[in-house]
Each structure stands twice: as C-alpha cells, then as structure tokens.
Design an enzyme around this catalytic site. Structure first.
Site, PDB file in Angstrom:
ATOM      1  N   HIS A  77     -11.555  -6.868   7.098  1.00 39.49           N
ATOM      2  CA  HIS A  77     -11.509  -7.358   5.713  1.00 39.49           C
ATOM      3  C   HIS A  77     -12.019  -8.794   5.684  1.00 39.49           C
ATOM      4  CE1 HIS A  77     -10.214  -7.877   1.573  1.00 39.49           C
ATOM      5  NE2 HIS A  77      -9.957  -9.117   1.942  1.00 39.49           N
ATOM      6  N   ASP A 115      -2.030  -3.036  -7.718  1.00 43.22           N
ATOM      7  CA  ASP A 115      -2.881  -4.185  -7.384  1.00 43.22           C
ATOM      8  C   ASP A 115      -4.019  -4.331  -8.384  1.00 43.22           C
ATOM      9  OD1 ASP A 115      -3.959  -6.336  -5.659  1.00 43.22           O
ATOM     10  OD2 ASP A 115      -5.620  -4.924  -5.503  1.00 43.22           O
ATOM     11  N   ARG A 136      -4.080 -11.578 -12.792  1.00 42.96           N
ATOM     12  CA  ARG A 136      -4.193 -12.857 -12.082  1.00 42.96           C
ATOM     13  C   ARG A 136      -5.506 -13.557 -12.424  1.00 42.96           C
ATOM     14  NH1 ARG A 136      -3.944 -11.119  -6.270  1.00 42.96           N
ATOM     15  NH2 ARG A 136      -4.417 -13.291  -5.856  1.00 42.96           N
ATOM     16  N   SER A 151      -1.969  -8.558  -2.077  1.00 45.51           N
ATOM     17  CA  SER A 151      -3.043  -7.803  -2.718  1.00 45.51           C
ATOM     18  C   SER A 151      -3.949  -7.161  -1.663  1.00 45.51           C
ATOM     19  CB  SER A 151      -3.840  -8.758  -3.617  1.00 45.51           C
ATOM     20  OG  SER A 151      -5.061  -8.211  -3.983  1.00 45.51           O
ATOM     21  N   LYS A 160      -3.883  -2.687  -0.168  1.00 43.62           N
ATOM     22  CA  LYS A 160      -4.999  -1.742  -0.086  1.00 43.62           C
ATOM     23  C   LYS A 160      -5.260  -1.337   1.358  1.00 43.62           C
ATOM     24  CE  LYS A 160      -6.867  -4.884  -2.577  1.00 43.62           C
ATOM     25  NZ  LYS A 160      -7.530  -5.862  -3.387  1.00 43.62           N
TER      26      LYS A 160
HETATM   27  N1  URA Z   1      -9.135 -10.107  -2.433  1.00 43.96           N
HETATM   28  C1  URA Z   1      -8.165  -9.262  -2.846  1.00 43.96           C
HETATM   29  O1  URA Z   1      -8.245  -8.051  -2.659  1.00 43.96           O
HETATM   30  N2  URA Z   1      -7.083  -9.786  -3.465  1.00 43.96           N
HETATM   31  C2  URA Z   1      -6.948 -11.106  -3.689  1.00 43.96           C
HETATM   32  O2  URA Z   1      -5.957 -11.522  -4.228  1.00 43.96           O
HETATM   33  C3  URA Z   1      -7.983 -11.976  -3.256  1.00 43.96           C
HETATM   34  C4  URA Z   1      -9.065 -11.436  -2.631  1.00 43.96           C
END
Ligand code: URA
Length: 446
Positions: A84, A171, A178, A193, A197
């Site tokens: 990620h 999310d 947000r 967040s 995932k």
């Molecule tokens: N990427 C995400 O998936 N969530 C965040 O809060 C920031 C970056």
C-alpha cells in the site's frame, strides 16, 4: 448497547478513549443513518484534535473492516501479500510489483507460493491513482465482483481491482465525509481507513510505502515515520506481517507522469528497454520486502533483491504483466498500438534557464500540472483525460546546460495549451555547484 451520540462526541472532545461497544455503536448507527453526518463530522473533528489510543485505533480499524465482507481464500494459494502506498507523483510501482513478485515466487518456490490480491484506488488531487493508470489499457476492467476476483486468485494468484462496495463500506462513507470536513490528515483516521480495506483482502503480509516530501501527504520524516509506525503496529496486532518503507517524493518517480504515459513506462521497464534509476530503486526495495515477508525467514531482503534483479533478465515479468491485463479484459498489444497512434500528441518543452545541476524538480508542481490538464479529478465522480502528462528528461543531480529540455508537457490536443498553469520557474531550480541525486529509500520501519 445503546449510548447517546452526543455523549460520545463529548467524551472524545475531552480526550477520553472509547470502549469497543461505544465504537461499534458509532459505526452501526452511522451505517443505519441513526447517527447523521453532522454527528459523525463533529466526532471526526474531536478525533482530529484528541487522537486515539492505540487499542482504540486497532478496534476502530477492525470494526470498519467488519462492516463489510472479505475476499475468500482458496486452498493452496500460499502467502497473500500486497503493498500500500500513501500516494505520490509518477508512482507506478504497483503495476510493476505484481508481475515481478509473482515471477520471483514462481521461479523460487513454485506456482502457488505467493498470491497478490491488489486492491487500489483512484487518483484524487495531485497524486495519481493506480486504477486510473490501469484504465488506459483498452478493455481492462478493475470493476470485478468479489466472486470474479476470487476466481482469479484461484486460477492465477493475482488481480488488480478497485474497492468494491462490499469491502469496508463504512470507510467509503467516512472518507467522503472526511474529505469535506478537513479531517483527512489525522493519523488514527488514516491508519484505520487504510487497514480496514487491507484487512478485507485477507492478507498474510503487507508492505507500506509511506512517501515523504513536497509531493506527498506527509511533508517530513517525523510525520512519515509516525504514520508508518502506526500502520505497522496496528497491522501486526491483527496478525498481519508487515513492514514500512519510507521513500522520497520530492521529484516525480520515473520518467513519466500521467495515466497512459505511466503504463508506457512500465512496459519499457519490464521489457528492459529503459529503466529510470529511482523507479528501479523503489521497485526493487518494495518487491524484495514483499518477497522477504513471504519467505518467512528462508530468504533475506538482500537475497530477495538479487532474485528480483535476476528475474528482470528474463521475459517472465513481462509475460505476467500481459496476463494481468488479459485476465481482466485488457490487451497490452492494443495498448502498444494506441501508444504509437498517440506518439504525435502536441508537446510543450520546459527548458533550463541556466547551466549547472538540476537541484529541484517539484513533484507537487508536476502533479498539479497534470491535474490541470485534465489528468486528475476534482471530485471522485469527475472523468479524466488519460492521455495527458509530463515526460521528464533530467533528474535531480543531473548536469544541465542552458536551453536543455528538463521536461515536456504532453497534451491531448493543441486547444489544451491554455490549461497549462502559469508558474514562472516551472517547478525547476538549477544550482551552479554539484548536487547529490535523490536518496529514494529513507528508512525501513518494522
Ligand atoms: N488513503 C486511504 O485509504 N485513507 C486515508 O485516510 C488516506 C489515504
């Protein structure tokens, strides 16, 4: 257990930690719409200022993940690993990592040793998104059902998808909220967040690429380190083997920025015709960290790196890259044909105004430039122009002569010239004295 949402907002506002029941109440109520956006916005702002204790952040991430489904694991699919990135300019490493990591694992340990279920996002603001890059390949679809994705894991052990509506659905709602309530830049909210995932991918291992610098979410080393440490700690607490790589994002990564151009660069990288040193450095580091997690002590990171360098001498990564697109409806051959047709796009050169060494090529400026040309989106719903971008000819530290091209702006039509933002220095600084080239890998966080 029932609570009053205003009591919970007050509790967070005064800096106290929530219990698991309280956090569950917030998520369930928000999904059921008994807790409204205005409640949640106030609570998010309280978290923004008061933070979350480690245990609270861990439970919040788990509950967010459990608001949806997880990818099911077929038997004999080995170690599941993903990467990620917190997002940058010219960062196309995801497209390279899937074929390289899969190729090494097949060669060293056999077909089913490592699987890579990669779920990526779209670009927002000035940083690019992997899904937008993938979409520039004719026919390719990143919008598959969970069932179709699970089938791909069974047959080939990798896929590249977008987040489906069933994965961590809370999310999706919270992120949108947000975004419009100035509560994005908050470590516990970012960590929960991202991990909600990633937990849904049912992984065994995860490498975080936390970017830092002018073109990144995190401007300095301290902030980036704190984010990486929090991501790694929460991931580990849920049994996920993980490591954080802090990498530079001051100048763009690689030679090309822009969705279609970045896929071109990946084809050139894997076919061996052209590899930019910084892109190679970051790709090799991330690939070897992913493989070392999967090796579980059988190979060290440097040994994995040797394997990655060696597999690039073969045509296996390129074959797997083509397979990745074909298995999801795309065609690299068609992409190459289209690439030839696009070769005559209008280009605007940006040249050095003096001689010396390239000291600065502002990643954020280049990202914003591509965005202004239509290569990025204003809102999650906007459409984009995949064919625009920037091709770079000089990297920080390179000697340059007055009048030499530093980069070219690639347009999809002559009419787009008026969209080029007017910034006098073009994001470039030239030094009279020698400058060191970018040190791409800053730190490893375990
Ligand atoms: N990427 C995400 O998936 N969530 C965040 O809060 C920031 C970056």
């Amino acid at each position: 257990m029932a609570f009053h949402v205003t009591d919970l907002i007050k509790k967070k506002r005064s800096g106290q930690s929530h219990s698991e029941d309280e956090l569950r109440f917030l998520i369930d109520g928000y999904l059921a719409n008994s807790i409204r956006d205005y409640h949640m916005a106030a609570w998010l702002m309280a978290v923004f200022f008061r933070g979350m204790a480690f245990e609270e952040m861990r439970v919040w991430a788990r509950l967010m993940w459990q608001s949806g489904v997880s990818v099911a694991r077929p038997v004999r699919s080995g170690f599941w690993v993903d990467k990620h990135s917190t997002g940058g300019v010219g960062d196309k490493t995801s497209l390279l990592l899937v074929p390289i990591v899969k190729a090494v694992s097949e060669k060293v340990w056999g077909k089913n040793a490592i699987s890579i279920p990669m779920i990526s996002g779209r670009g927002l603001g000035f940083s690019g998104g992997t899904l937008d890059k993938l979409d520039s390949v004719p026919g390719f679809s990143s919008d598959l059902s969970i069932e179709a994705a699970e089938k791909l894991m069974q047959t080939q052990g990798f896929f590249m998808l977008g987040q489906t509506k069933d994965l961590a659905p809370v999310d999706r709602l919270l992120y949108a909220l947000r975004d419009v309530t100035a509560t994005v830049e908050c470590v516990p909210l970012i960590v929960s967040s991202i991990l909600s995932k990633k937990f849904a991918e049912n992984l065994d291992g995860l490498v975080f690429d936390v970017k830092l610098g002018a073109g990144a979410f995190m401007g300095n080393l301290g902030e980036a380190r704190h984010l990486a440490q929090s991501l790694v700690a929460v991931a580990k607490s849920e049994g996920l083997h993980s490591v954080g790589v802090l990498s530079a994002m001051d100048e763009p990564l690689g030679w090309k920025v822009g969705n279609q151009l970045e896929v071109e660069e990946c084809v050139d990288y894997l076919s061996g015709s052209r590899r930019e040193a910084g892109l190679h450095e970051v790709t090799m580091e991330l690939a070897s960290q992913m493989l070392a997690l999967g090796a579980r002590g059988k190979l060290s990171v440097p040994e994995c790196r040797e394997q990655c360098e060696s597999i690039l001498q073969s045509d296996l990564p390129m074959k797997l890259f083509s397979q990745l697109f074909e298995s999801q409806g795309g065609s690299v051959q068609q992409f190459q044909k289209r690439r030839e047709a696009l070769a005559k796009r209008p280009r605007v050169p940006v040249v050095a105004e003096g001689s010396g060494y390239l000291e600065w090529l502002d990643a954020q400026h280049i990202g914003r430039l591509v965005h202004a040309l239509g290569g990025g989106r204003e809102t999650k719903e906007s459409s984009i122009d995949a064919d625009v971008g920037v091709e770079i000819f000089k990297k920080i530290g390179d000697p340059v002569s007055e009048g030499e091209k530093i980069y070219e702006i690639v347009l999809s039509s002559d009419d787009a010239r008026e969209r080029i933002p007017n910034r006098g220095d073009g994001g470039i600084k030239i030094s009279r004295t020698a400058i060191e080239s970018t040190r791409w890998i800053k730190e490893i966080v375990r």
